[in-house]
Design a protein around this motif. Sequence first.
Motif, PDB file in Angstrom:
ATOM      1  N   LEU A   1       0.880  -1.164   0.126  1.00 24.16           N
ATOM      2  CA  LEU A   1       0.030  -0.024  -0.035  1.00 24.16           C
ATOM      3  C   LEU A   1       0.683   1.198  -0.110  1.00 24.16           C
ATOM      4  CD1 LEU A   1      -3.012   0.970   0.084  1.00 24.16           C
ATOM      5  CD2 LEU A   1      -2.637   0.833   2.453  1.00 24.16           C
ATOM      6  N   LYS A   2       1.916   1.243   0.737  1.00 24.63           N
ATOM      7  CA  LYS A   2       2.751   2.412   0.850  1.00 24.63           C
ATOM      8  C   LYS A   2       3.596   2.668  -0.541  1.00 24.63           C
ATOM      9  CE  LYS A   2       4.051   2.059   5.766  1.00 24.63           C
ATOM     10  NZ  LYS A   2       5.066   1.847   6.519  1.00 24.63           N
ATOM     11  N   GLY A   3       3.882   1.339  -1.228  1.00 29.39           N
ATOM     12  CA  GLY A   3       4.411   1.576  -2.586  1.00 29.39           C
ATOM     13  C   GLY A   3       3.454   2.148  -3.601  1.00 29.39           C
ATOM     14  N   VAL A   4       2.173   1.677  -3.560  1.00 26.17           N
ATOM     15  CA  VAL A   4       1.142   2.076  -4.466  1.00 26.17           C
ATOM     16  C   VAL A   4       0.970   3.670  -4.305  1.00 26.17           C
ATOM     17  CG1 VAL A   4      -1.367   2.141  -5.102  1.00 26.17           C
ATOM     18  CG2 VAL A   4      -0.035   0.017  -4.643  1.00 26.17           C
ATOM     19  N   LYS A   5       0.953   4.225  -3.004  1.00 27.49           N
ATOM     20  CA  LYS A   5       0.523   5.373  -2.515  1.00 27.49           C
ATOM     21  C   LYS A   5       1.792   6.251  -3.214  1.00 27.49           C
ATOM     22  CE  LYS A   5      -2.240   4.945   1.478  1.00 27.49           C
ATOM     23  NZ  LYS A   5      -2.018   5.158   3.014  1.00 27.49           N
ATOM     24  N   LYS A   6       3.032   5.912  -2.764  1.00 31.93           N
ATOM     25  CA  LYS A   6       4.107   6.451  -3.304  1.00 31.93           C
ATOM     26  C   LYS A   6       4.153   6.582  -4.903  1.00 31.93           C
ATOM     27  CE  LYS A   6       9.163   6.711  -2.812  1.00 31.93           C
ATOM     28  NZ  LYS A   6      10.385   5.857  -2.183  1.00 31.93           N
ATOM     29  N   THR A   7       3.897   5.474  -5.503  1.00 32.11           N
ATOM     30  CA  THR A   7       3.822   5.617  -7.079  1.00 32.11           C
ATOM     31  C   THR A   7       2.624   6.427  -7.641  1.00 32.11           C
ATOM     32  OG1 THR A   7       4.723   3.218  -6.945  1.00 32.11           O
ATOM     33  CG2 THR A   7       3.657   3.962  -9.167  1.00 32.11           C
ATOM     34  N   MET A   8       1.544   6.317  -6.895  1.00 30.09           N
ATOM     35  CA  MET A   8       0.446   7.376  -7.260  1.00 30.09           C
ATOM     36  C   MET A   8       0.712   8.462  -7.348  1.00 30.09           C
ATOM     37  SD  MET A   8      -2.075   5.256  -8.422  1.00 30.09           S
ATOM     38  CE  MET A   8      -3.409   6.358  -8.560  1.00 30.09           C
ATOM     39  N   GLY A   9       1.417   8.996  -5.991  1.00 32.89           N
ATOM     40  CA  GLY A   9       1.708  10.390  -5.562  1.00 32.89           C
ATOM     41  C   GLY A   9       2.799  10.668  -6.837  1.00 32.89           C
TER      42      GLY A   9
END
Length: 535
Positions: A508-516
Amino acid sequence: VVLLILSVIWIVTFFLEFWKRRQAELEYEWDTVEYLEQEEQVRPEYEARCTHVVMNEITQQEEHVPYTACGKCVRMTFCTSAIFFWILLIIASVVGIIVYRLSVFLVFSAKLSQHISGTEAIRKYLTPQTATSVTASLISFVVIMILNTVYEKVAILITDFELPRTQTDYENSLTTKMFLFQFVNYYSSCFYIAFFKGKFVGHPGSPVYWLGKYRNEECDPGGCLLELTTQLAIIVGGKAIWNNIQEVLLPLVKNLIGRYSAAARSEKVVPRWEHDYHLQPIGKLGLFYEYLEMVIQFGFVTLFVASFPLAPLLALMNNMLEIRLDAWKLTTQFRRMVPQKAQDIGAWQPILQGIAILAVVTNALIIAFTSDMIPRLVYYWSFSVPPYGSHSTHTMEGYINSTLSVFNISDFKNASKPSSPWFGNQTTCRQVYRDLRYPPGHQHQYEHNIYYWHVIAAKLAFIIVMEHVIYFVKFIISYVIPDVSEKTKSKVKREKYLTQKLLHENDLKGVKKTMGKIAEKIIKGADSTFRPKDE
């Protein structure tokens, strides 16, 4: 019978079931629950012999192996033949002990009473049968100890020739061979006394001969149970004493010799680490022999508990002593062991289960065919009262007389006929061993009578009922007691939950970072697109 049922149910069921639970706890504590064979390193001896190239069915890639499929079949055929050869050699040693019993019994019968000078008590207990049994058991024990040393080297040579891939495969293969050798070596003489001795002797008019020369062995008039107990006591007690002395003296003497030789070569003070280095190496098979000793002891405790009820007590006393001896040995006489990862106890688990299942059969057979319980019960309930008996109530009166058969001296064959002064003017005699046969003059003379067939039927019924009852109880208890405790299951589930949660949070952190980052790029692109129009 009650002792047998309690002992067998406890050992066969509770011991193994609770060990499975304990093993599951150790697997969780030592993190070997999901230990895979692929994680284990290949043995250097195997890798050094890899000269053939084959296609791996799983990876679909070429890999090197030490032999082809045909070569593997040749190796397995050779190893199997060697195993059967050495097992036959063990059986040959047992036959040699039997021939010793047959020949020495004749010598003791003729000369023992002439050379014994003592009280009546000594003459009463030191009979030719007792002397033969004790000396044969001692010789059998010495032969067993010698053959164990030989078979240990043979089993290692055969396993090395097989060339197993990993250390676990090597230990499992060696475990099977060593246990098979020692099972036949330790238990063959006991099985002979329990189930074969005195069962095929014929009768005075038609005796059975070994090798055309020796009459087949007969049991004592009281049965073979006491002789089996003597054999077990000597082997179990002697094995425990010998193993403990060997485990204490051998490493101690080797270390003393190494210490004095090292001190003679060096004049300076040796540091502690160098002193520890000169201790005995534990070796790759250090714990293997401890497992083997315990499993052989487990066999003695379970397989013959009906004839030797003291075996569990002797095993307990031996283990209490050996725990301290092993602790002293491992901490003072051997180098520190290098730990190796393993998921369970390997091939020892099915071996213990096989012994436990076989113990039910052997103990039922001992009670039925070696002890005197079934013939006594048959006489008490059926042959002491009409229509077969003459007593008005159930009683044991006349039981001994009913187990003796009548024989006409004129029916002796020339080969087995005794000298005439032996029987004088007698025309009939009772056999010195018990048998259930029709008397001379009967239309079925010297054939087994109705009492014999009733006893055989009762013995078979007892074995069938006994086995089914114990196996049924075993099945119920095994079903009630799970292999893994609820506490351990909860810990494993908790660990998996935390692992999944951690992975999910990291994803989830990776997705958030990528989405950001993607959102920032979109905003920047929108700004650069719409800003000129606004201006």
